[in-house]
Enzyme design. Structure first.
Site, short mmCIF file in Angstrom:
data_model
loop_
_atom_site.label_atom_id
_atom_site.label_comp_id
_atom_site.label_asym_id
_atom_site.label_seq_id
_atom_site.Cartn_x
_atom_site.Cartn_y
_atom_site.Cartn_z
N GLU A 166 -6.45 7.16 -1.30
CA GLU A 166 -6.63 5.80 -0.81
C GLU A 166 -7.21 4.81 -1.20
O GLU A 166 -6.41 2.82 -1.19
CB GLU A 166 -6.87 6.25 0.31
CG GLU A 166 -6.24 6.92 1.69
CD GLU A 166 -5.45 6.19 2.25
OE1 GLU A 166 -5.20 5.50 2.54
OE2 GLU A 166 -3.98 7.78 2.64
N HIS B 10 0.63 -0.84 0.17
CA HIS B 10 -0.23 -0.28 -0.07
C HIS B 10 0.94 1.13 -0.10
O HIS B 10 1.08 2.44 -1.01
CB HIS B 10 -0.71 -0.07 0.97
CG HIS B 10 -2.30 1.04 1.36
ND1 HIS B 10 -3.07 1.39 1.05
CD2 HIS B 10 -1.49 2.28 1.93
CE1 HIS B 10 -3.43 2.67 1.55
NE2 HIS B 10 -3.12 3.34 1.93
N GLU B 11 2.11 0.70 1.15
CA GLU B 11 2.52 2.51 0.90
C GLU B 11 4.06 2.71 -0.35
O GLU B 11 3.96 3.63 -0.49
CB GLU B 11 3.90 2.45 2.03
CG GLU B 11 2.94 2.92 3.97
CD GLU B 11 1.90 3.90 3.89
OE1 GLU B 11 2.17 4.80 3.24
OE2 GLU B 11 1.30 3.51 4.46
N HIS C 14 1.37 4.09 -3.17
CA HIS C 14 1.38 5.27 -2.20
C HIS C 14 2.36 6.44 -3.75
O HIS C 14 2.21 7.15 -4.35
CB HIS C 14 1.85 6.12 -1.27
CG HIS C 14 -0.31 6.14 -0.77
ND1 HIS C 14 -1.06 6.68 -1.46
CD2 HIS C 14 -0.19 5.65 0.48
CE1 HIS C 14 -2.19 6.67 -0.44
NE2 HIS C 14 -1.45 6.06 0.73
ZN LIG Z 1 -2.55 5.51 2.46
#
Ligand SMILES: [Zn+2]
Length: 263
Positions: free
Chosen positions: A193, A130-131, A134
């Site tokens: 997100e 997830h990071e 980003h």
């Molecule tokens: Zn996030």
């Protein structure tokens, strides 16, 4: 007058349109147009500076087992990512805070406090995927570009302005949430997100972790959310967990198509 635009196009639009197009980038994986005033080179240089700042201010973990785990997962995710030019680094910060982030250029930081929720490699791959997503999707630079446009900071010389205390430095610090509390990211938008969840799920699948495992990690986070009045940092920067789990559950069959067992 020889203007390269249809006659009926108002002159103002003819002048502004090339500028807007010049500040347009396309996200990898999802193909979304994003407003972008920061070049990839500038972004990576700013990420490097911020990483040095984090390493200076936080206590780096010397636990060999945790460091090996974070590196093992990180290298598998990095290997399937679309940015071979990133100079990947994986750091563990010894702090009981449920947090993790990836700075532009591939500097990944995992706080030991997140391991309470990420109980095995696949669950930690959920967080790291997830990071990393980003960063690959350039969400920080996107947010920074919007802030620059709103505050009237020119694109030229972002790096020159990048020192703390200058306009550009402040925009960067705000965009990456590094101003007051190093490592604590300000919330990304809800759309960012969702996009990071989607791409993160694909990354973990490609790296050889079953995407359904993402639900286990988020369920661990949700349990804590019920009990505690003060949510963990990682959680507080994100949308409601139940909504996220529902969204991820819908995406698991799609992400499973990218799953390749490791080894
Ligand atoms: Zn996030």
């Amino acid at each position: 007058m020889n203007v390269c635009a249809p006659k009926r196009l108002p002159l103002l639009l003819a002048l502004v349109l090339p500028l807007l197009l010049a500040y347009c980038a396309t996200t990898p994986y999802t193909g979304r147009s994003q407003f972008m005033m920061v070049s990839q080179a500038e972004e990576m240089q700013l990420g490097l500076k911020a990483a040095q700042q984090v390493l200076k201010q936080e206590k780096v973990s010397k636990d060999p087992e945790i460091n090996a785990q974070v590196r093992r997962i990180g290298e598998r995710i990095a290997a399937v990512s679309v940015r071979p030019d990133f100079k990947w680094e994986f750091h563990v910060i010894d702090k009981d805070v449920a947090n993790a982030f990836c700075l532009p250029g591939g500097k990944v930081f995992v706080y030991t406090g997140i391991l309470k929720y990420a109980k095995d490699d696949a669950q930690l791959a959920t967080v790291m995927g997830h990071e990393v997503a980003h960063a690959l999707l350039r969400h920080g630079a996107e947010r920074m570009s919007t802030a620059m446009a709103l505050q009237g900071v020119g694109a030229a010389g972002v790096i020159a302005l990048g020192g703390s205390g200058t306009a550009g430095g402040q925009v960067f610090a705000q965009s990456y949430g590094l101003a007051a509390d190093v490592g604590v990211l300000r919330p990304f938008s809800r759309d960012q997100e969702r996009e990071a969840d989607q791409v993160g799920l694909r990354l973990m699948a490609e790296a050889g972790y079953e995407p359904a495992k993402a639900l286990e990690f988020w369920q661990n986070m949700a349990k804590d959310e019920d009990k505690s009045k003060k949510p963990p940092v990682f959680l507080s920067t994100h949308p409601p967990t139940e909504e996220r789990i529902a969204n991820l559950r819908d995406l698991v069959p799609w992400a499973s198509g990218f799953y390749k067992p490791h080894g």
